[in-house]
Design an enzyme around this catalytic site. Sequence first.
Site, PDB file in Angstrom:
ATOM      1  N   CYS A  37     -50.164  40.494 -80.007  1.00  0.00           N
ATOM      2  CA  CYS A  37     -50.411  39.091 -79.662  1.00  0.00           C
ATOM      3  C   CYS A  37     -51.508  38.448 -80.501  1.00  0.00           C
ATOM      4  O   CYS A  37     -51.744  37.248 -80.397  1.00  0.00           O
ATOM      5  CB  CYS A  37     -50.742  38.953 -78.175  1.00  0.00           C
ATOM      6  N   ASP A  39     -54.794  38.955 -80.317  1.00  0.00           N
ATOM      7  CA  ASP A  39     -56.106  38.859 -79.678  1.00  0.00           C
ATOM      8  C   ASP A  39     -57.064  39.887 -80.266  1.00  0.00           C
ATOM      9  O   ASP A  39     -56.655  40.986 -80.633  1.00  0.00           O
ATOM     10  CB  ASP A  39     -56.003  39.100 -78.168  1.00  0.00           C
ATOM     11  N   CYS A  62     -56.056  34.370 -75.774  1.00  0.00           N
ATOM     12  CA  CYS A  62     -55.521  33.512 -74.730  1.00  0.00           C
ATOM     13  C   CYS A  62     -56.479  33.442 -73.532  1.00  0.00           C
ATOM     14  O   CYS A  62     -57.475  34.170 -73.484  1.00  0.00           O
ATOM     15  CB  CYS A  62     -54.164  34.047 -74.294  1.00  0.00           C
ATOM     16  N   CYS A 106     -54.079  42.453 -71.604  1.00  0.00           N
ATOM     17  CA  CYS A 106     -55.361  41.869 -72.038  1.00  0.00           C
ATOM     18  C   CYS A 106     -56.545  42.690 -71.542  1.00  0.00           C
ATOM     19  O   CYS A 106     -57.585  42.741 -72.201  1.00  0.00           O
ATOM     20  CB  CYS A 106     -55.483  40.430 -71.539  1.00  0.00           C
TER      21      CYS A 106
END
Length: 127
Positions: A37, A39, A62, A106
């Site tokens: 993603c 991150d 995010c 996350c």
Amino acid sequence: MFTSEYTDTVIEHFMCPRNVGIIDDSNGEGKAGDASCGDSLSIYIKVEDNIIEDISFLVYGCPASIATSSMTTELAKKKTLEEALSIGEDDIIDALGGLPDHKKHCSNLGVKALRSAIYDYLHEDKK
């Protein structure tokens, strides 16, 4: 709007993240990233007498990445290194009141970066 899929605690830590920034005199730094993603997270710790006296982070990601990074620092602050090493993904998710299934990855960033910072501090070349 993303608010319907996140708890109030997640939204609070996204909108007003705790412990943001760089600790100039940190004695441990850890990084983690999620290639799927994009991150990335850096955590900085200041350890004194086996206690994480100060902790901060910089994150690119995010809302869930920002919130999990913030919560990771809150959970680790003022803990012994051993206590901080025992913080897991579920601890972060539970402290936030949950995350949508597609955002649970996350919490991996926080755990990996925190452990990396602790291992950096413990590395013998640093002492």
